[in-house]
Design a protein around this motif. Structure first.
Motif, PDB file in Angstrom:
ATOM      1  N   ASP A   1       6.758   8.183 -13.853  1.00 36.96           N
ATOM      2  CA  ASP A   1       6.730   7.661 -15.218  1.00 36.96           C
ATOM      3  C   ASP A   1       6.472   6.152 -15.244  1.00 36.96           C
ATOM      4  O   ASP A   1       6.359   5.561 -16.314  1.00 36.96           O
ATOM      5  N   GLY A   2       6.337   5.521 -14.075  1.00 41.42           N
ATOM      6  CA  GLY A   2       6.046   4.087 -14.002  1.00 41.42           C
ATOM      7  C   GLY A   2       4.630   3.841 -13.514  1.00 41.42           C
ATOM      8  O   GLY A   2       3.873   4.769 -13.227  1.00 41.42           O
ATOM      9  N   GLU A   3       4.280   2.561 -13.447  1.00 41.80           N
ATOM     10  CA  GLU A   3       2.960   2.176 -12.947  1.00 41.80           C
ATOM     11  C   GLU A   3       3.013   1.974 -11.447  1.00 41.80           C
ATOM     12  O   GLU A   3       4.006   1.492 -10.904  1.00 41.80           O
TER      13      GLU A   3
ATOM     14  N   VAL B   1       5.733  11.630  -6.547  1.00 43.62           N
ATOM     15  CA  VAL B   1       5.901  10.179  -6.670  1.00 43.62           C
ATOM     16  C   VAL B   1       4.521   9.546  -6.799  1.00 43.62           C
ATOM     17  O   VAL B   1       3.508  10.159  -6.469  1.00 43.62           O
ATOM     18  N   ARG B   2       4.512   8.323  -7.284  1.00 45.16           N
ATOM     19  CA  ARG B   2       3.250   7.603  -7.495  1.00 45.16           C
ATOM     20  C   ARG B   2       3.105   6.511  -6.427  1.00 45.16           C
ATOM     21  O   ARG B   2       4.036   5.754  -6.175  1.00 45.16           O
ATOM     22  N   TYR B   3       1.921   6.451  -5.828  1.00 46.64           N
ATOM     23  CA  TYR B   3       1.587   5.417  -4.851  1.00 46.64           C
ATOM     24  C   TYR B   3       0.362   4.647  -5.336  1.00 46.64           C
ATOM     25  O   TYR B   3      -0.462   5.185  -6.081  1.00 46.64           O
ATOM     26  N   PRO B   4       0.199   3.401  -4.884  1.00 45.27           N
ATOM     27  CA  PRO B   4      -1.011   2.651  -5.254  1.00 45.27           C
ATOM     28  C   PRO B   4      -2.251   3.309  -4.658  1.00 45.27           C
ATOM     29  O   PRO B   4      -2.177   3.952  -3.606  1.00 45.27           O
TER      30      PRO B   4
ATOM     31  N   ALA C   1       0.817  -1.221   0.000  1.00 47.43           N
ATOM     32  CA  ALA C   1       0.000   0.000   0.000  1.00 47.43           C
ATOM     33  C   ALA C   1       0.847   1.265   0.000  1.00 47.43           C
ATOM     34  O   ALA C   1       0.420   2.295  -0.508  1.00 47.43           O
ATOM     35  N   ASN C   2       2.041   1.190   0.542  1.00 45.08           N
ATOM     36  CA  ASN C   2       2.913   2.369   0.615  1.00 45.08           C
ATOM     37  C   ASN C   2       4.133   2.246  -0.281  1.00 45.08           C
ATOM     38  O   ASN C   2       5.146   2.899  -0.046  1.00 45.08           O
ATOM     39  N   THR C   3       4.030   1.432  -1.312  1.00 45.86           N
ATOM     40  CA  THR C   3       5.131   1.257  -2.249  1.00 45.86           C
ATOM     41  C   THR C   3       5.127   2.400  -3.258  1.00 45.86           C
ATOM     42  O   THR C   3       4.209   2.529  -4.061  1.00 45.86           O
TER      43      THR C   3
ATOM     44  N   LEU D   1      12.678   8.836  -5.334  1.00 46.69           N
ATOM     45  CA  LEU D   1      12.043   8.561  -6.630  1.00 46.69           C
ATOM     46  C   LEU D   1      11.266   9.751  -7.186  1.00 46.69           C
ATOM     47  O   LEU D   1      10.625   9.643  -8.239  1.00 46.69           O
ATOM     48  N   ALA D   2      11.308  10.878  -6.503  1.00 49.47           N
ATOM     49  CA  ALA D   2      10.537  12.052  -6.929  1.00 49.47           C
ATOM     50  C   ALA D   2      11.010  12.556  -8.294  1.00 49.47           C
ATOM     51  O   ALA D   2      12.199  12.538  -8.610  1.00 49.47           O
TER      52      ALA D   2
END
Length: 130
Positions: A36-38, A85-88, A29-31, A78-79
């Protein structure tokens, strides 16, 4: 009695796979990923009734949205250049509710297997005593 064991056994398998999916969703959940990724895609188990009352089976899985949610965290390694950044997009309360339901379903079906086994053993004892 053997039908009860088979049916409850099939439900145990479905509930175990459901528990596996929920635990995987909660663990990720916090990955965070780069924008630019999924994002991690939550997994949802699809159950289906078997033919002629033979139990329940996993029919497949559905996956959540790979879009996820964008969070502004400029200090994250990863910003992107904008600090995002992208989280689920995983709803923790929904997952915890699913965890409780899957856990209770597993417990109930394990109890059914135990009771059916005890009943079968009692029936064998009756036959031995005569």
């Amino acid at each position: 009695m053997l039908d009860a064991i088979g049916i409850a056994g099939s439900a145990l398998t479905v509930h175990r796979k459901w528990l596996d999916a929920v635990s995987d969703n909660l663990a990720n959940a916090n990955t965070a990923t780069a924008t630019d990724g999924e994002a991690f895609r939550a997994r949802y188990v699809l159950a289906q009734a078997g033919a002629e009352n033979t139990g329940v089976y996993v029919a497949g899985a559905e996956f959540g949205d790979a879009e996820g949610r964008i969070v502004h965290e400029p200090d994250h390694p990863l910003a992107d250049e904008e600090g995002n950044v992208r989280y689920p997009d995983i709803d923790m309360s929904e997952q915890m509710g699913s965890l409780i339901m899957a856990q209770r379903g597993y417990q109930v079906n394990a109890a059914v297997v135990d009771r059916a086994k005890e009943t079968y053993q009692a029936a064998l004892q009756i036959g031995r005593n005569q």
